[in-house]
Motif scaffolding. Structure first.
Motif, PDB file in Angstrom:
ATOM      1  N   HIS A 113       0.818  -1.206   0.000  1.00 59.01           N
ATOM      2  CA  HIS A 113       0.000   0.000   0.000  1.00 59.01           C
ATOM      3  C   HIS A 113       0.854   1.259   0.000  1.00 59.01           C
ATOM      4  O   HIS A 113       0.591   2.188  -0.758  1.00 59.01           O
ATOM      5  CB  HIS A 113      -0.925   0.011   1.222  1.00 59.01           C
ATOM      6  N   ALA A 114       1.901   1.303   0.852  1.00 56.26           N
ATOM      7  CA  ALA A 114       2.624   2.547   1.055  1.00 56.26           C
ATOM      8  C   ALA A 114       3.822   2.687   0.144  1.00 56.26           C
ATOM      9  O   ALA A 114       4.197   3.795  -0.191  1.00 56.26           O
ATOM     10  CB  ALA A 114       3.081   2.654   2.519  1.00 56.26           C
ATOM     11  N   CYS A 345      -6.490 -13.255 -10.092  1.00 55.59           N
ATOM     12  CA  CYS A 345      -7.858 -13.436  -9.584  1.00 55.59           C
ATOM     13  C   CYS A 345      -7.940 -13.118  -8.092  1.00 55.59           C
ATOM     14  O   CYS A 345      -8.846 -12.421  -7.652  1.00 55.59           O
ATOM     15  CB  CYS A 345      -8.328 -14.874  -9.836  1.00 55.59           C
ATOM     16  N   ASP A 346      -6.988 -13.627  -7.305  1.00 57.42           N
ATOM     17  CA  ASP A 346      -6.920 -13.336  -5.870  1.00 57.42           C
ATOM     18  C   ASP A 346      -5.831 -12.296  -5.639  1.00 57.42           C
ATOM     19  O   ASP A 346      -4.681 -12.479  -6.059  1.00 57.42           O
ATOM     20  CB  ASP A 346      -6.603 -14.606  -5.083  1.00 57.42           C
ATOM     21  N   PHE A 347      -6.195 -11.217  -4.943  1.00 54.92           N
ATOM     22  CA  PHE A 347      -5.251 -10.116  -4.744  1.00 54.92           C
ATOM     23  C   PHE A 347      -4.868 -10.020  -3.279  1.00 54.92           C
ATOM     24  O   PHE A 347      -5.643 -10.350  -2.375  1.00 54.92           O
ATOM     25  CB  PHE A 347      -5.846  -8.799  -5.239  1.00 54.92           C
ATOM     26  N   ASN A 353      -2.855   0.870  -5.217  1.00 53.99           N
ATOM     27  CA  ASN A 353      -1.429   0.578  -5.288  1.00 53.99           C
ATOM     28  C   ASN A 353      -1.167  -0.925  -5.233  1.00 53.99           C
ATOM     29  O   ASN A 353      -0.346  -1.454  -5.987  1.00 53.99           O
ATOM     30  CB  ASN A 353      -0.695   1.269  -4.140  1.00 53.99           C
ATOM     31  N   ALA A 354      -1.863  -1.622  -4.329  1.00 52.19           N
ATOM     32  CA  ALA A 354      -1.649  -3.062  -4.175  1.00 52.19           C
ATOM     33  C   ALA A 354      -2.059  -3.820  -5.432  1.00 52.19           C
ATOM     34  O   ALA A 354      -1.374  -4.745  -5.867  1.00 52.19           O
ATOM     35  CB  ALA A 354      -2.426  -3.579  -2.965  1.00 52.19           C
TER      36      ALA A 354
END
Length: 424
Positions: A113-114, A345-347, A353-354
């Motif tokens: 994220h960061a 498909c799966d995050f 951002n991710a």
């Protein structure tokens, strides 16, 4: 059960056992290290300094972050704990990958994220792709079996694919009341079957809004193949002014006026071949020049259907125009490959951002494995190659020796899927 073909991973595991019995195929390094070593040693640290990410990193370096995301793609990790636990169990082989470390769950989440200047992930992908082309110029050459050889030109296929997301927790990508999705816009070089330009964004915007960015560096004499979703006559006129050729599908509601019939009657599967001008004043102002409209019978889902194509080339045979658009379906095969093999498909996170980190890392792993298959002269499909590598992530195998000597890997060259397998 008799007659049932073994699964991909079972076949790969058996092949691994046969390879490991050959001493010359053993290596000091794990498969994951050999994949990661294709990335230049200075590159990630350099990009981290350029984008200011090195200042945010403390114990978990940008290089460790990249290795963790590549491992998540290879192992098909379904969550942050899955990645963290898998890397902790192999701290020794992991540290051999230029000192990479296993992250705690929260540390990896924060990095996704960061560490979020995702421009770094994009720049890393293009820098690695350029580096691999430098290592082996043939890797970026005419390697695609389905390339139309009679046209000695650079041919680009432009399209997009939608990546479904979860609407109730990903508000930034919501494009309908109960749906959320990201979209990968791509320009694929049909000579090498490698990306030339890509944009990762939400699915909210129409495809034609991205056409100019995707085709900004297409030069004179090159060919661009579009789906009708990318039809923007102002942009098509700009391509024509640059000397580039393009082929697309005509929209059902497009109003044109025939100014010249090039074919008096139907000839085989070619029904009509006309020069037309746009009839609506607004569209004519955007594209005032004559266009070529070809109507032909093409095979679709095993059935013959009529299709109408538009192009700015007035010299090619009508069959060439229909064949060119058929080769555009190769980009559908590319999307099918990455969605079947890679983790799209799966995050591992819900932020923009991710999601972008994971998509760009998937593309990065694709070109790394494509290069490894190219260098080791792997003669089978990319899907089988990915399953083979996935089964041997921490196994110490010398791929350059093992795959050339692998008895079950001999056969016809099928590294790339045929376009007809992905056409919907």
């Amino acid at each position: 059960m008799a007659g049932v073909e073994p699964s991909l991973e079972t076949s790969a595991t058996r092949t691994e056992e046969s390879i490991m019995s050959n001493p010359s195929a053993r290596s000091k390094f794990s498969t994951l290290k050999q994949v990661c070593d294709l990335i230049p040693g200075h590159l990630v640290a350099k990009l981290a300094r350029v984008h200011g990410i090195d200042e945010q990193a403390r114990t978990f370096t940008p290089w460790s972050h990249v290795v963790a995301l590549l491992y998540a793609q290879l192992s098909h990790a379904i969550g942050l704990n899955n990645v963290s636990d898998g890397l902790r169990l192999h701290k020794g082989p992991l540290s051999a990958i230029r000192g990479a470390t296993a992250p705690p769950r929260n540390t990896l989440s924060h990095a996704n994220h960061a560490n979020g200047v995702t421009k770094m992930a994009e720049d890393l992908f293009w820098a690695v792709l350029d580096h691999l082309k430098t290592l082996s110029p043939r890797f970026g050459g005419k390697t695609y079996k389905g390339f139309p050889r009679r046209l000695n030109r650079v041919i680009h296929a432009v399209d997009s694919t939608t990546i479904q997301l979860v609407a109730n927790c990903i508000d930034w990508a919501r494009h309908r009341r109960k749906k959320a999705a990201a979209k990968l816009h791509l320009r694929l070089d049909l000579q090498s079957f490698l990306p030339k330009f890509a944009i990762v964004d939400t699915a909210h915007h129409n495809d034609n809004k991205r056409a100019r960015e995707l085709c900004a560096d297409i030069g004179a004499g090159e060919i661009a193949l579009f789906d009708k979703a990318y039809v923007d006559f102002e942009h098509l006129h700009d391509l024509d002014a640059r000397g580039a050729f393009w082929v697309t599908r005509a929209k059902d509601n497009l109003k044109t006026r025939c100014v010249k019939r090039r074919v008096a009657r139907a000839q085989g599967r070619m029904l009509r071949d006309d020069e037309v001008v746009l009839r609506t004043p607004a569209t004519y102002a955007r594209y005032p020049k004559p266009l070529r409209r070809v109507r032909a019978i093409v095979e679709r889902d095993g059935k013959d259907v009529e299709m109408e194509f538009l192009t700015n080339n007035l010299e090619w045979a009508p069959s060439t125009i229909a064949d060119l658009y058929k080769h555009r379906w190769a980009i559908e095969a590319f999307f099918k490959q990455i969605k079947q093999c890679l983790q799209l498909c799966d995050f591992l996170g819900h932020s923009k951002n991710a999601i972008q980190w994971q998509v760009w890392t998937a593309l990065l792993l694709y070109v790394l494995l494509r290069f490894l298959a190219h260098a080791s002269q792997w003669p089978h499909s990319f899907t089988r190659f990915f399953g083979f590598v996935r089964a041997c992530i921490w196994t110490r195998i010398d791929w350059m020796t093992a795959l050339r000597a692998c008895g079950t890997a001999r056969g016809d060259f099928r590294l790339l899927a045929a376009p007809r397998q992905a056409y919907l």
